[in-house]
Enzyme design. Sequence first.
Site, PDB file in Angstrom:
ATOM      1  N   CYS A 138       0.814  -1.216   0.000  1.00 17.18           N
ATOM      2  CA  CYS A 138       0.000   0.000   0.000  1.00 17.18           C
ATOM      3  C   CYS A 138       0.849   1.268   0.000  1.00 17.18           C
ATOM      4  O   CYS A 138       0.306   2.369  -0.126  1.00 17.18           O
ATOM      5  CB  CYS A 138      -0.959  -0.009   1.182  1.00 17.18           C
ATOM      6  N   HIS A 140      -2.558   7.261   3.474  1.00 14.53           N
ATOM      7  CA  HIS A 140      -3.105   6.061   2.845  1.00 14.53           C
ATOM      8  C   HIS A 140      -4.353   5.649   3.616  1.00 14.53           C
ATOM      9  O   HIS A 140      -4.334   5.561   4.853  1.00 14.53           O
ATOM     10  CB  HIS A 140      -2.062   4.942   2.878  1.00 14.53           C
ATOM     11  N   ASN A 159      -9.965   0.334   1.617  1.00 15.94           N
ATOM     12  CA  ASN A 159      -8.519   0.374   1.386  1.00 15.94           C
ATOM     13  C   ASN A 159      -8.243  -0.067  -0.052  1.00 15.94           C
ATOM     14  O   ASN A 159      -8.407  -1.246  -0.377  1.00 15.94           O
ATOM     15  CB  ASN A 159      -7.835  -0.563   2.390  1.00 15.94           C
TER      16      ASN A 159
END
Length: 324
Positions: free
Chosen positions: A120, A247, A277
């Site tokens: 990520c 993030h 996410n």
Amino acid sequence: MSTLGTTGPGEGAAVLCGIGAVLPHTAVSNADLTARLNTTDEWIRSRTGIAQRYVAGADLSTADLAVHAAARSLDRSSVPVQALVLASTTPDRCCPATAPAVAARLGLTGIPAFDLAAGCAGFLYALAVAAGLIADATAQAVLVIGADRLAALPDPDDRTTVPLFGDGAGAVVLRRGTAAEGGALGRVLLGSDGTHADLIQAPHPGALRMQGAEVFRHAVDRMSTVSRQAAAAAGWSLDDVDHLVPHQANARITGFTARRLGIPDDRQLQNVEHVGNTGAASIPLLLAQAAADGRIKPGHRLLLTAFGAGLTWGATTLTWPDRP
Ligand code: UT7
């Protein structure tokens, strides 16, 4: 040997001049999940802040998402790019890389194009690589894409991971410019710790395993530390930051990170409630949405940070340009 000798002070900086993002059409709500998993909307919202996520069908690949987002960013920048970096944890195949096919579909056959896997944190890693290509004059402009189909990674029956992940893509065009202009990217600070590789692993799609509580602790520690370092590298105090752009792992992680940095909630950008996410797509997707709805304005000082499987992490600063 450095090729920077011919540039003046501040030249050779990477400057953001185009952005685009895309989500699949199908939204999956928490109510949709409670119909097939032993979970509740209340549990998912209170632990993650997520209300829905978008999930790509079998007819929408990572390359498809990447092409759509990239085409939008190229339209807006209208500068020719000489390299393409695609950050993704979910490339279409092990081999070949997805990026050359994406480049070809965008009419960019011939330019260097490659995948970059850093979980990520992949988008920040890709920004660093692109900034390096620009700084040494290998490219005048670089297309950076973050595209992921993370919803494909969990075991579909695992209530602890299915609610967290969604699909999407975001892309930016970086061009060569000066550190003083709108759109200038600061130093990108990166790190990794493979001794904790077991905390998030997916040997293949449908088999993701995650030690959630440990991941949570590392994410807050790493993102808050590297964010401080990136702000300091830019000569900014944390009070100078208009928006933290973390993030979008989940709202509790980003909330703890912002509090540790002393950044109040109204200066923290979020869209995890609506998209979950989305991995390497998370930051460009959030930037594109927040610019479109007016939360980000030209001249705003942004502090970007991410954390993911690896473990990997990173942060950088960005001054928002006039009309990306
Ligand atoms: O880029 C990084 C990506 N990773 C992440 O963002 C994950 C970071 N971790 C987290 O955000 C949290 O650890 C989670 C949201 C994943 C889990 O929250 P938690 O407070 O750490 O819960 P837990 O895993 O300790 O589980 C607590 C309880 C367990 O039940 P018991 O053993 O106490 O009876 C779980 O089985 O919650 C249960 N549980 C659920 N209950 C209802 C786990 N998932 C669910 C669910 N619905 N979806």
